[in-house]
Design a protein around this motif. Structure first.
Motif, PDB file in Angstrom:
ATOM      1  N   LEU A  26       0.836  -1.201   0.000  1.00  0.00           N
ATOM      2  CA  LEU A  26       0.000   0.000   0.000  1.00  0.00           C
ATOM      3  C   LEU A  26       0.876   1.258   0.000  1.00  0.00           C
ATOM      4  O   LEU A  26       0.580   2.241  -0.698  1.00  0.00           O
ATOM      5  CB  LEU A  26      -0.917  -0.023   1.218  1.00  0.00           C
ATOM      6  N   SER A  27       1.974   1.206   0.755  1.00  0.00           N
ATOM      7  CA  SER A  27       2.887   2.354   0.757  1.00  0.00           C
ATOM      8  C   SER A  27       3.460   2.553  -0.635  1.00  0.00           C
ATOM      9  O   SER A  27       3.542   3.674  -1.133  1.00  0.00           O
ATOM     10  CB  SER A  27       4.038   2.127   1.741  1.00  0.00           C
ATOM     11  N   LEU A  28       3.860   1.431  -1.256  1.00  0.00           N
ATOM     12  CA  LEU A  28       4.413   1.517  -2.609  1.00  0.00           C
ATOM     13  C   LEU A  28       3.393   2.129  -3.559  1.00  0.00           C
ATOM     14  O   LEU A  28       3.718   3.006  -4.355  1.00  0.00           O
ATOM     15  CB  LEU A  28       4.777   0.117  -3.115  1.00  0.00           C
ATOM     16  N   ALA A  29       2.153   1.644  -3.461  1.00  0.00           N
ATOM     17  CA  ALA A  29       1.105   2.147  -4.345  1.00  0.00           C
ATOM     18  C   ALA A  29       0.965   3.658  -4.183  1.00  0.00           C
ATOM     19  O   ALA A  29       0.853   4.397  -5.165  1.00  0.00           O
ATOM     20  CB  ALA A  29      -0.208   1.444  -4.042  1.00  0.00           C
ATOM     21  N   THR A  30       1.007   4.123  -2.928  1.00  0.00           N
ATOM     22  CA  THR A  30       0.902   5.566  -2.684  1.00  0.00           C
ATOM     23  C   THR A  30       2.078   6.304  -3.287  1.00  0.00           C
ATOM     24  O   THR A  30       1.919   7.297  -3.997  1.00  0.00           O
ATOM     25  CB  THR A  30       0.882   5.835  -1.171  1.00  0.00           C
ATOM     26  N   VAL A  31       3.277   5.785  -3.010  1.00  0.00           N
ATOM     27  CA  VAL A  31       4.485   6.457  -3.475  1.00  0.00           C
ATOM     28  C   VAL A  31       4.516   6.483  -5.000  1.00  0.00           C
ATOM     29  O   VAL A  31       4.979   7.443  -5.606  1.00  0.00           O
ATOM     30  CB  VAL A  31       5.724   5.739  -2.905  1.00  0.00           C
ATOM     31  N   LEU A  32       3.995   5.418  -5.630  1.00  0.00           N
ATOM     32  CA  LEU A  32       4.031   5.356  -7.092  1.00  0.00           C
ATOM     33  C   LEU A  32       2.964   6.224  -7.720  1.00  0.00           C
ATOM     34  O   LEU A  32       3.198   6.885  -8.718  1.00  0.00           O
ATOM     35  CB  LEU A  32       3.804   3.914  -7.557  1.00  0.00           C
ATOM     36  N   PHE A  33       1.804   6.188  -7.134  1.00  0.00           N
ATOM     37  CA  PHE A  33       0.691   6.856  -7.797  1.00  0.00           C
ATOM     38  C   PHE A  33       0.825   8.365  -7.735  1.00  0.00           C
ATOM     39  O   PHE A  33       0.468   9.057  -8.682  1.00  0.00           O
ATOM     40  CB  PHE A  33      -0.633   6.416  -7.178  1.00  0.00           C
ATOM     41  N   SER A  34       1.365   8.869  -6.638  1.00  0.00           N
ATOM     42  CA  SER A  34       1.436  10.320  -6.471  1.00  0.00           C
ATOM     43  C   SER A  34       2.274  10.987  -7.552  1.00  0.00           C
ATOM     44  O   SER A  34       1.825  11.949  -8.174  1.00  0.00           O
ATOM     45  CB  SER A  34       1.978  10.656  -5.082  1.00  0.00           C
ATOM     46  N   PRO A  35       3.511  10.482  -7.835  1.00  0.00           N
ATOM     47  CA  PRO A  35       4.259  11.122  -8.923  1.00  0.00           C
ATOM     48  C   PRO A  35       3.600  10.900 -10.267  1.00  0.00           C
ATOM     49  O   PRO A  35       3.698  11.753 -11.157  1.00  0.00           O
ATOM     50  CB  PRO A  35       5.642  10.455  -8.856  1.00  0.00           C
ATOM     51  N   LEU A  36       2.908   9.778 -10.413  1.00  0.00           N
ATOM     52  CA  LEU A  36       2.239   9.503 -11.682  1.00  0.00           C
ATOM     53  C   LEU A  36       1.259  10.611 -12.020  1.00  0.00           C
ATOM     54  O   LEU A  36       1.195  11.081 -13.160  1.00  0.00           O
ATOM     55  CB  LEU A  36       1.499   8.163 -11.586  1.00  0.00           C
TER      56      LEU A  36
END
Lengths: 314, 264
Positions: free
Chosen positions: A232-242
């Protein structure tokens, strides 16, 4: 003195019925599971404990500290509750807090309460506990507190991101506006949350170390929480810059979505359409780059953790 | 602080106060769902829903405008829906440039934003009315009757019971901090921002430890008095025929509101 709630939960009317019901279903399932799990471990003694802890979270949210220009930082408590009480109990505690805030103070709606509980109870429990649990056996206090702080910060940011996505899925907000706005605010709020959580944990470790030992935390939730937290942390970290990297692609998605959500059953008809923009080259490469970066960071953190553990074992 | 410091109950002798709490909870939720179902810009239906709300206010004998006063609570969050005015559909009204974004206000977007605000405003008012006419323990029993797990309602009951105790503690902590934060006029008090956050964190930690130990004492005291994990009530909460009538009438009215919303 009167408690003046600062409305920061989603009120009724801001989410479409379908989105609200989907998140109610997710929340109801998690809460049912949480009741089952906590019943198994502690029985009837757990209920007064969780009730008082819920009152604690509620009351602790009134603790503020002056930041600047009349604004003040507040404490939200989801991650701290998950770290100290375990994820299942924390889900029940946060559910009760949000239920009372919604029912009694109209801070947050009733139909959207499922979404509010999901964002502030379940997401925060997964990330807060998951990240802390990955190092809970580590004898180095600094490492544990650092992970707890990172968990508290990420939990706040993720909750904001999920909220923004819910607003967008409901067709009531534009993704390229609502995501940066929510993230921008909560990246800063999260820092306050992290500092308070870490200070509170350090205090608890000093006065009642028995509440925070490693076996207890292993008992409260298995390794699956670690993975869920990291994912979930990864998903957050990835989606935000996207979102910030390719607003064009996502704008098109939002356009499609805005268009279709004029109908009532929007999300169903939508899914085939909205996968296409994600395949755009820029978006894909951003995801890949983000994933690699995050994996590298994760690898470094794990290696450091291993080393520290080894060194202290010697 | 008194035990009822957080109570939002306004006592009165009215039909709405006497109505079965389960019926009230169900009707509140039904009203909110009905609002969520109404299409954008269904002004007639929104007006009808507002009349429904006014009628409910009237039934409560708390005054026609009772819920209006507390109804602007949700307004700040409604700003999150502000970006809905830039809907890509419909004709453009105003275009402008903000940072890296090209924004165009459209007529469809404006209608959508207005509709969201109205839905939110109506829904909040009905929830205000529910807690003003129903005592909180009754709402919890109603939730139990509506199949909310007992474990959860009991936790909420404990939360409600001890909230004012812990709030008192918070105010004492805040007063203690204030008393130790003397400063000369014109000069900055206290340390850096980090230091201040750290102090707040220590207060939270202290509150946690005290609450945790209190919960132990509470459990022991309750176990000594025969607590087995259940809270009991003497209130039967049976649904009377008049409650059924009220429920049916209200649901028919809500169905009519839906009809006015969807038929053009």
């Amino acid at each position: 003195m009167h408690y003046a709630p600062v409305p920061m939960h989603i009120p009724d009317g801001l989410l479409s019925l379908v989105v609200a019901l989907i998140f109610w279903a997710l929340t109801a399932a998690s809460v049912a599971l949480a009741i089952f799990k906590t019943n198994k471990t502690l029985g009837e003694k757990q209920i007064p404990l969780m009730g008082i802890m819920a009152a604690f979270i509620f009351a602790a949210q009134m603790l503020n500290f002056p930041v600047a220009g009349g604004t003040s930082g507040h404490f939200l408590g989801g991650a701290l509750a998950a770290i100290v009480l375990g994820p299942w109990a924390a889900i029940l505690v946060m559910t009760s807090v949000i239920a009372v805030q919604g029912l009694l103070f109209q801070d947050g709606g009733l139909l959207v309460m499922g979404a509010n509980i999901f964002n502030m109870g379940i997401v925060t429990a997964i990330i807060g506990f998951g990240l802390y649990r990955s190092v809970s056996g580590n004898p180095n206090k600094t490492v544990r507190l650092a992970f707890a702080g990172a968990g508290a910060w990420l939990a706040t940011v993720s909750a904001a991101l999920v909220t923004a996505l819910q607003l967008w899925l409901s067709g009531n907000a534009h993704i390229e506006i609502v995501v940066p706005a929510m993230l921008g605010v909560h990246v800063i709020i999260g820092i306050g949350e992290a500092v308070i959580s870490v200070a509170a944990l350090a205090f608890i470790e000093q006065t009642r170390p028995d509440l925070l030992n490693a076996e207890k935390s292993a008992q409260q939730g298995g390794g699956g929480w670690v993975w869920a937290g990291i994912l979930l942390s990864l998903a957050t970290v990835l989606f935000s810059p996207l979102v910030s990297a390719s607003p064009d692609g996502l704008e098109r998605v939002a356009d499609n979505l805005g268009f279709l959500s004029q109908g009532v059953s929007a999300p169903y008809q939508l899914l085939p359409d909205y996968t296409i923009p994600f395949l755009g080259e820029t978006a894909l490469s951003t995801i890949a780059a983000g994933a690699i970066g995050a994996l590298v960071v994760l690898g470094v953190v794990v290696l450091i953790g291993r080393n520290l553990r080894k060194r202290s074992a010697e | 602080m008194h035990a009822d410091a957080f109570d939002r109950f306004h006592p009165a002798e009215s039909r709405l106060h006497r109505l079965n709490p389960s019926v009230k909870v169900a009707l509140t939720v039904a009203f909110i769902i009905s609002n969520a179902l109404l299409p954008d810009a269904a002004w007639l239906a929104f007006a009808a829903a507002w009349l429904f709300l006014l009628a409910a206010n009237d039934q409560s004998r708390l005054g026609l405008w009772f819920t209006f006063r507390r109804s602007l609570l949700a307004a700040p969050f409604a700003l999150a829906a502000l970006s809905a005015i830039f809907s890509p559909l419909g004709g453009a009204l105003v275009s402008f440039h903000l940072l890296w974004l090209n924004l165009t206000v459209t007529d469809v977007g404006l209608l959508r934003f207005a509709s969201i605000l109205i839905r939110s405003w109506l829904s909040v008012q009905m929830a205000v009315l529910l807690v003003a006419t129903t005592q909180f323990p009754d709402i919890l029993h109603a939730l139990e009757h509506l199949r909310v797990p007992k474990a959860l309602t009991t936790i909420i009951a404990f939360l409600y019971r001890y909230l004012f105790v812990l709030t008192d503690k918070v105010f004492r902590l805040l007063r203690a901090r204030e008393a130790r934060s003397a400063g000369l006029p014109g000069q900055k008090r206290g340390g850096s921002l980090l230091w201040r956050a750290n102090v707040a964190g220590n207060m939270a930690g202290q509150l946690f430890v005290r609450s945790y130990e209190r919960s132990d004492r509470i459990y022991n005291a309750m176990a000594a008095r025969g607590y087995t994990g259940q809270l009991r009530t003497l209130h039967p909460h049976e649904i009377k025929p008049s409650d059924w009538n009220f429920l049916t009438l209200a649901l028919i009215l809500l169905a009519l509101i839906q009809l006015t919303g969807w038929i053009r």
